[in-house]
Design a protein around this motif. Structure first.
Motif, PDB file in Angstrom:
ATOM      1  N   GLU A 142      40.888  29.665  42.067  1.00  0.00           N
ATOM      2  CA  GLU A 142      39.598  29.892  41.979  1.00  0.00           C
ATOM      3  C   GLU A 142      39.042  31.024  42.491  1.00  0.00           C
ATOM      4  O   GLU A 142      38.015  31.744  41.627  1.00  0.00           O
ATOM      5  CB  GLU A 142      38.963  28.732  42.745  1.00  0.00           C
ATOM      6  CG  GLU A 142      38.848  27.349  42.542  1.00  0.00           C
ATOM      7  CD  GLU A 142      38.296  26.336  43.411  1.00  0.00           C
ATOM      8  OE1 GLU A 142      37.422  26.816  44.274  1.00  0.00           O
ATOM      9  OE2 GLU A 142      38.504  25.100  43.409  1.00  0.00           O
ATOM     10  N   VAL A 143      39.822  31.936  43.443  1.00  0.00           N
ATOM     11  CA  VAL A 143      39.410  33.208  43.773  1.00  0.00           C
ATOM     12  C   VAL A 143      40.031  33.995  42.657  1.00  0.00           C
ATOM     13  O   VAL A 143      39.058  35.031  42.255  1.00  0.00           O
ATOM     14  CB  VAL A 143      40.203  33.471  45.128  1.00  0.00           C
ATOM     15  CG1 VAL A 143      40.089  35.042  45.345  1.00  0.00           C
ATOM     16  CG2 VAL A 143      39.241  32.754  46.265  1.00  0.00           C
TER      17      VAL A 143
ATOM     18  N   LEU B 219      38.262  37.715  38.140  1.00  0.00           N
ATOM     19  CA  LEU B 219      38.600  37.964  36.887  1.00  0.00           C
ATOM     20  C   LEU B 219      37.116  38.154  36.115  1.00  0.00           C
ATOM     21  O   LEU B 219      36.641  39.001  35.494  1.00  0.00           O
ATOM     22  CB  LEU B 219      39.253  37.097  35.976  1.00  0.00           C
ATOM     23  CG  LEU B 219      40.700  37.331  36.118  1.00  0.00           C
ATOM     24  CD1 LEU B 219      41.429  36.056  35.650  1.00  0.00           C
ATOM     25  CD2 LEU B 219      41.416  38.534  35.901  1.00  0.00           C
ATOM     26  N   ARG B 220      36.177  37.031  36.481  1.00  0.00           N
ATOM     27  CA  ARG B 220      35.004  37.200  36.141  1.00  0.00           C
ATOM     28  C   ARG B 220      33.857  38.289  36.508  1.00  0.00           C
ATOM     29  O   ARG B 220      33.233  38.797  35.656  1.00  0.00           O
ATOM     30  CB  ARG B 220      34.140  35.854  36.219  1.00  0.00           C
ATOM     31  CG  ARG B 220      34.491  34.823  35.372  1.00  0.00           C
ATOM     32  CD  ARG B 220      33.940  33.491  35.687  1.00  0.00           C
ATOM     33  NE  ARG B 220      34.336  32.225  34.812  1.00  0.00           N
ATOM     34  CZ  ARG B 220      34.544  31.374  35.121  1.00  0.00           C
ATOM     35  NH1 ARG B 220      33.991  30.632  36.309  1.00  0.00           N
ATOM     36  NH2 ARG B 220      34.948  30.280  34.167  1.00  0.00           N
ATOM     37  N   ARG B 221      34.066  38.417  37.729  1.00  0.00           N
ATOM     38  CA  ARG B 221      33.418  39.732  38.553  1.00  0.00           C
ATOM     39  C   ARG B 221      33.732  41.045  37.905  1.00  0.00           C
ATOM     40  O   ARG B 221      32.775  41.878  37.579  1.00  0.00           O
ATOM     41  CB  ARG B 221      33.621  39.545  39.880  1.00  0.00           C
ATOM     42  CG  ARG B 221      32.536  39.591  40.814  1.00  0.00           C
ATOM     43  CD  ARG B 221      32.701  39.798  42.374  1.00  0.00           C
ATOM     44  NE  ARG B 221      34.102  39.796  42.869  1.00  0.00           N
ATOM     45  CZ  ARG B 221      34.897  39.152  43.164  1.00  0.00           C
ATOM     46  NH1 ARG B 221      34.435  37.851  43.441  1.00  0.00           N
ATOM     47  NH2 ARG B 221      36.050  39.172  43.647  1.00  0.00           N
ATOM     48  N   HIS B 222      34.725  41.171  37.661  1.00  0.00           N
ATOM     49  CA  HIS B 222      35.257  42.330  36.538  1.00  0.00           C
ATOM     50  C   HIS B 222      35.392  42.465  35.377  1.00  0.00           C
ATOM     51  O   HIS B 222      35.907  43.109  34.788  1.00  0.00           O
ATOM     52  CB  HIS B 222      36.659  42.693  37.318  1.00  0.00           C
ATOM     53  CG  HIS B 222      36.722  43.158  38.772  1.00  0.00           C
ATOM     54  ND1 HIS B 222      36.621  42.096  39.882  1.00  0.00           N
ATOM     55  CD2 HIS B 222      36.518  44.460  39.457  1.00  0.00           C
ATOM     56  CE1 HIS B 222      36.694  42.845  41.007  1.00  0.00           C
ATOM     57  NE2 HIS B 222      36.479  44.067  40.709  1.00  0.00           N
ATOM     58  N   ARG B 223      34.677  41.474  34.796  1.00  0.00           N
ATOM     59  CA  ARG B 223      34.631  41.033  33.493  1.00  0.00           C
ATOM     60  C   ARG B 223      35.825  41.166  32.556  1.00  0.00           C
ATOM     61  O   ARG B 223      35.844  42.063  31.655  1.00  0.00           O
ATOM     62  CB  ARG B 223      33.446  42.213  32.874  1.00  0.00           C
ATOM     63  CG  ARG B 223      31.958  42.057  33.429  1.00  0.00           C
ATOM     64  CD  ARG B 223      30.963  42.961  32.769  1.00  0.00           C
ATOM     65  NE  ARG B 223      29.932  42.938  33.374  1.00  0.00           N
ATOM     66  CZ  ARG B 223      28.834  42.049  33.402  1.00  0.00           C
ATOM     67  NH1 ARG B 223      29.017  41.118  32.593  1.00  0.00           N
ATOM     68  NH2 ARG B 223      28.057  42.066  34.133  1.00  0.00           N
ATOM     69  N   VAL B 224      36.740  40.595  33.123  1.00  0.00           N
ATOM     70  CA  VAL B 224      38.220  40.644  32.410  1.00  0.00           C
ATOM     71  C   VAL B 224      38.230  39.465  31.623  1.00  0.00           C
ATOM     72  O   VAL B 224      37.780  38.261  32.095  1.00  0.00           O
ATOM     73  CB  VAL B 224      39.072  40.625  33.441  1.00  0.00           C
ATOM     74  CG1 VAL B 224      40.672  40.494  32.747  1.00  0.00           C
ATOM     75  CG2 VAL B 224      39.142  41.929  34.355  1.00  0.00           C
TER      76      VAL B 224
END
Length: 80
Positions: free
Chosen positions: A12-13, A18-23
């Motif tokens: 989950e982390v 990945l979502r926060r860094h738009r990967v």
């Protein structure tokens, strides 16, 4: 990691990072394998550190109980 939630929490982390860094998110299986690989590497490193410390303690004990921090408090080598 199990005390904090295990592989599920790490997964989950990882997804959140990945979502926060738009990967672009990889497939679930790819991410699962990556998390498992990282956990295995961490386990291997931990084992190596513990094994090194055990060897050092054994050498200190053999060198003389006065230099062994586990034997010194009891006043003699316990045969560790």
């Amino acid at each position: 990691m199990d005390a904090c939630g295990g592989a599920g929490a790490l997964f989950e982390v990882s997804v959140a990072w990945l979502r926060r860094h738009r990967v672009l998110l990889p497939g679930v299986r790819v991410l699962e394998r990556l998390v498992a690989s990282v956990r295995e590497q961490a386990d291997e490193r931990l084992y190596a550190v513990v094994a090194r410390q055990a060897v050092r303690a054994r050498r200190a004990c053999r060198a003389g109980w006065r230099s062994c921090r586990w034997c010194r408090p009891v006043g003699g080598c316990r045969g560790c």
